[in-house]
Design a protein around this motif. Structure first.
Motif, mmCIF file in Angstrom:
data_model
loop_
_atom_site.group_PDB
_atom_site.id
_atom_site.type_symbol
_atom_site.label_atom_id
_atom_site.label_comp_id
_atom_site.label_asym_id
_atom_site.label_seq_id
_atom_site.Cartn_x
_atom_site.Cartn_y
_atom_site.Cartn_z
ATOM 1 N N GLU A 20 0.812 -1.222 0.000
ATOM 2 C CA GLU A 20 0.000 0.000 0.000
ATOM 3 C C GLU A 20 0.846 1.273 0.000
ATOM 4 O O GLU A 20 0.508 2.267 0.617
ATOM 5 C CB GLU A 20 -0.999 -0.022 1.151
ATOM 6 C CG GLU A 20 -1.938 -1.210 1.067
ATOM 7 C CD GLU A 20 -3.007 -1.242 2.136
ATOM 8 O OE1 GLU A 20 -2.934 -0.485 3.115
ATOM 9 O OE2 GLU A 20 -3.939 -2.043 1.969
ATOM 10 N N LYS A 53 -7.922 -0.035 -3.634
ATOM 11 C CA LYS A 53 -7.291 0.373 -2.370
ATOM 12 C C LYS A 53 -7.065 1.880 -2.347
ATOM 13 O O LYS A 53 -7.281 2.535 -1.325
ATOM 14 C CB LYS A 53 -5.965 -0.362 -2.166
ATOM 15 C CG LYS A 53 -6.114 -1.808 -1.769
ATOM 16 C CD LYS A 53 -4.745 -2.452 -1.598
ATOM 17 C CE LYS A 53 -4.851 -3.878 -1.112
ATOM 18 N NZ LYS A 53 -3.523 -4.480 -0.909
ATOM 19 N N TYR A 57 -8.962 4.433 0.309
ATOM 20 C CA TYR A 57 -8.098 5.152 1.243
ATOM 21 C C TYR A 57 -8.598 6.574 1.514
ATOM 22 O O TYR A 57 -8.471 7.082 2.627
ATOM 23 C CB TYR A 57 -6.674 5.165 0.688
ATOM 24 C CG TYR A 57 -5.658 5.805 1.599
ATOM 25 C CD1 TYR A 57 -5.244 5.166 2.761
ATOM 26 C CD2 TYR A 57 -5.110 7.042 1.290
ATOM 27 C CE1 TYR A 57 -4.306 5.734 3.595
ATOM 28 C CE2 TYR A 57 -4.159 7.623 2.111
ATOM 29 C CZ TYR A 57 -3.764 6.968 3.266
ATOM 30 O OH TYR A 57 -2.825 7.539 4.091
ATOM 31 N N PHE A 90 -13.030 -6.835 0.474
ATOM 32 C CA PHE A 90 -12.984 -5.601 1.248
ATOM 33 C C PHE A 90 -14.065 -5.666 2.321
ATOM 34 O O PHE A 90 -15.154 -6.147 2.095
ATOM 35 C CB PHE A 90 -13.189 -4.384 0.340
ATOM 36 C CG PHE A 90 -12.035 -4.153 -0.592
ATOM 37 C CD1 PHE A 90 -10.863 -3.597 -0.132
ATOM 38 C CD2 PHE A 90 -12.114 -4.530 -1.923
ATOM 39 C CE1 PHE A 90 -9.780 -3.394 -0.975
ATOM 40 C CE2 PHE A 90 -11.047 -4.330 -2.779
ATOM 41 C CZ PHE A 90 -9.885 -3.765 -2.299
#
Length: 109
Positions: A20, A53, A57, A90
């Motif tokens: 990430e 992702k 975020y 998720f």
């Protein structure tokens, strides 16, 4: 120096996404990296995972970028089962993205 850095990122994109390290990038910088046919990836689903992702975020700030980001995907290389598994991997905090009309429309295509 910048070109060398981009080359390194493109060669190691799978690890960068898993760790990430791309989450703070601007959409323009993310595009320079992900919208490139010379990325060193095993499967296109890795790029989709990186995009999701990145979106999650900071969803409120990035939700209008969804269609732009998904345009970088080579959809013909995505497997329906892998996409489905990724989306459901998720957790509940990410349901805002899953419920967005643009996301739903893209997933139906």
């Amino acid at each position: 120096v910048i070109q060398k850095s981009l080359e390194f990122i493109k060669e190691n994109i799978s690890e960068i996404i898993q760790k990430e390290k791309h989450l703070d990038l601007s959409v323009d910088d993310l595009e320079k990296i992900l919208d490139d046919n010379e990325l060193q990836i095993n499967k296109e689903i890795e790029i989709m995972e990186g995009i999701l992702k990145w979106m999650i975020y900071n969803y409120r700030e990035r939700k209008n970028q969804l269609i732009r980001c998904f345009s970088w995907l080579r959809l013909n290389l995505l497997n329906y089962e892998e996409v489905s598994d990724l989306i459901y991997s998720f957790d509940d905090k990410d349901t805002e993205l899953k419920k967005s009309p643009s996301f739903t429309d893209l997933m139906m295509k």
